[in-house]
Design an enzyme around this catalytic site. Structure first.
Site, short mmCIF file in Angstrom:
data_model
loop_
_atom_site.label_atom_id
_atom_site.label_comp_id
_atom_site.label_asym_id
_atom_site.label_seq_id
_atom_site.Cartn_x
_atom_site.Cartn_y
_atom_site.Cartn_z
N GLU A 236 0.83 -1.21 0.00
CA GLU A 236 0.00 0.00 0.00
C GLU A 236 0.86 1.26 0.00
O GLU A 236 1.91 1.30 0.65
CB GLU A 236 -0.87 -0.06 1.26
CG GLU A 236 -1.72 1.16 1.52
CD GLU A 236 -2.53 0.99 2.80
OE1 GLU A 236 -2.82 -0.17 3.19
OE2 GLU A 236 -2.86 2.01 3.43
N GLU A 262 -5.82 6.34 0.07
CA GLU A 262 -6.54 6.74 1.28
C GLU A 262 -6.53 8.26 1.49
O GLU A 262 -7.40 8.79 2.16
CB GLU A 262 -6.00 6.02 2.52
CG GLU A 262 -4.59 6.39 2.91
CD GLU A 262 -4.07 5.59 4.10
OE1 GLU A 262 -4.27 4.37 4.12
OE2 GLU A 262 -3.46 6.20 4.99
O1 EZ4 Z 1 -2.43 6.69 8.45
O2 EZ4 Z 1 -5.85 6.48 9.26
O3 EZ4 Z 1 -3.99 2.21 6.12
N1 EZ4 Z 1 -4.15 2.89 7.10
C1 EZ4 Z 1 -3.43 3.93 7.40
C2 EZ4 Z 1 -3.81 4.74 8.62
C3 EZ4 Z 1 -3.73 6.23 8.30
C4 EZ4 Z 1 -4.60 7.05 9.21
C5 EZ4 Z 1 -4.65 8.49 8.71
O4 EZ4 Z 1 -5.57 9.24 9.43
O5 EZ4 Z 1 -2.47 4.23 6.71
O6 EZ4 Z 1 -2.99 4.44 9.69
CO CO Z 2 -2.55 3.28 4.77
#
Ligand code: EZ4
Ligand code: CO
Length: 402
Positions: A236, A262
């Site tokens: 990711e 995201e």
């Molecule tokens: O950094 O939700 O995949 N999840 C993440 C999370 C994000 C936070 C940001 O607000 O990368 O930990």
């Molecule tokens: Co993330």
């Protein structure tokens, strides 16, 4: 069905949440999540100062028209604050629409495409042994897909790691903590972690990993290649995606599937990534990408290019968002996986909900609407507390992505 009232509820049952509640003339109300982690009050103000006055008197059933009204009507388009505010309005209206028709929301989105929603949990630990332990805990809870993050030898602290067996919380009260980073340390270590995980847990369980925008494209290509023997479900956010064409370099070097999005807030953030098939999973979510209405458009574009959804679902996305996301996930054809970090008991009490977890899968429940409510009296007992996500510095002190 006229909108008669709209109000913004800010509460902090363990962490901050911003919720929009829209009420109609016949007494039906709907909820939308407007939480933007670490910048919560900007969306609260955007809504109460600029959006609420324009909602009163509008027909709550005109969901698409109201979406366009706030998107095009503001003149200033896109951005996380604007799009989270529009998302909150949009989800509240879908909630109202479904409640008024006495049906769970997914029935209005095309009905069920599957029986239940595959979710992934978050395993983490300060070292390999602790991460193996945490991963094993998620296996024992029935998870079929698990993300693994681990402290990096030589670095004093890393984002996304729970301490002393606890899960990590995205954002800490007070001012931002600072973590340490070294890409060289990380790149040497991370293949060893996944070798150990595969050895311990076998070939079947889905393994995920979040690189959190910390690599350059060519570094990400190397990490993806080194992880290939361990068959990840996805890697990711390998690199910051402002540079969409950077993903072409990653693609040239590895078949490890890539997930991103995201932090995106509109279809224009991922248009090239999707159309040029530079990613495999799009992680845009209900709250930060303009609500159900806009997320469906992103998913529909992605479907053409065989890109699947993998919505963000950390604890800073409130139960209202989680509920809405599960209706979306259950109905959308090109669903991939849903991230899931359970909220604290305090948060669950403030937001009673119909969704449930069983054996690695979730279901939104069959209550009319999105199936999530808010206990306003209880919420009022948890006032806002300033909190920030961390920042990250390289060993020489240079600020880095976290
Ligand atoms: O950094 O939700 O995949 N999840 C993440 C999370 C994000 C936070 C940001 O607000 O990368 O930990
Ligand atoms: Co993330």
């Amino acid at each position: 069905m006229k909108i008669t009232d709209a109000k913004v509820i800010v509460c902090s049952p363990g962490r901050n949440f911003v919720t929009l509640k829209i009420t109609t003339e016949d007494g039906i109300y709907g909820l939308g999540d407007a939480t933007l982690n670490g910048r919560e009050l900007s969306v609260a103000s955007y809504l109460s100062d600029h959006v609420v006055p324009l909602l009163i008197g509008r027909d709550a059933r005109r969901i698409e028209d109201i979406w366009q009204y706030f998107y095009k009507g503001a003149y200033w388009r896109r951005g996380p604050v604007t799009m989270s505010a529009i998302a909150a309005v949009d989800v509240a209206l879908w909630d109202i629409q479904a409640k008024s028709l006495n049906t769970p929301l997914y029935q209005l989105l095309g009905g069920r495409s599957r029986e239940a929603v595959l979710v992934y949990g978050h395993a983490s630990g300060e070292d390999v042994e602790k991460t193996l332990g945490s991963f094993g805990h998620f296996v024992s809870l029935g998870y079929k897909a698990i993300r693994a993050q681990c402290g990096i030898p030589g670095l004093s602290s890393t984002y996304g790691i729970g301490h002393g067996g606890a899960v990590y919380e995205p954002a800490e009260k007070g001012l931002p903590p600072e973590n340490q980073w070294s890409t060289e340390h990380y790149m040497r270590f991370i293949p060893q972690l996944f070798a150990a995980l595969r050895k311990e847990f076998g070939p079947e369980i889905h393994m995920l990993h979040d690189a959190h925008h910390k690599l350059t494209p060519i570094e990400a290509g190397r990490v993806g290649k080194d992880l290939e023997p361990h068959r990840l479900f996805w890697m990711e956010d390998p690199t910051p995606a402002e540079l969409q064409e950077g993903f072409r370099i990653i693609r040239h070097h590895t078949t490890t599937p890539i997930a991103v999005g995201e932090v995106f807030n509109s279809i224009f953030d991922c248009q090239h990534l999707i159309q040029e098939q530079l990613v495999d999973y799009i992680r845009t979510t209900v709250v930060h990408a303009g609500g159900i209405t806009h997320l469906r458009k992103i998913a529909n574009l992605a479907e053409l290019y065989q890109v699947r959804t993998g919505c963000h679902g950390a604890t800073d996305l409130s139960p209202v968002c989680m509920g809405a996301a599960l209706h979306f996930d259950l109905s959308v054809h090109n669903f991939g996986v849903q991230e899931y970090m359970p909220h604290t008991a305090e948060t669950d009490k403030v937001f009673p909900h119909a969704y449930s977890f069983k054996d690695g899968f979730m279901h939104p429940g069959d209550r009319p609407g999105i199936g999530v409510d808010i206990d306003e009296k209880l919420a009022a007992q948890y006032p806002y507390e300033r909190a920030y996500l961390p920042v990250n510095r390289k060993l020489d002190g240079t600020l880095h992505s976290w």
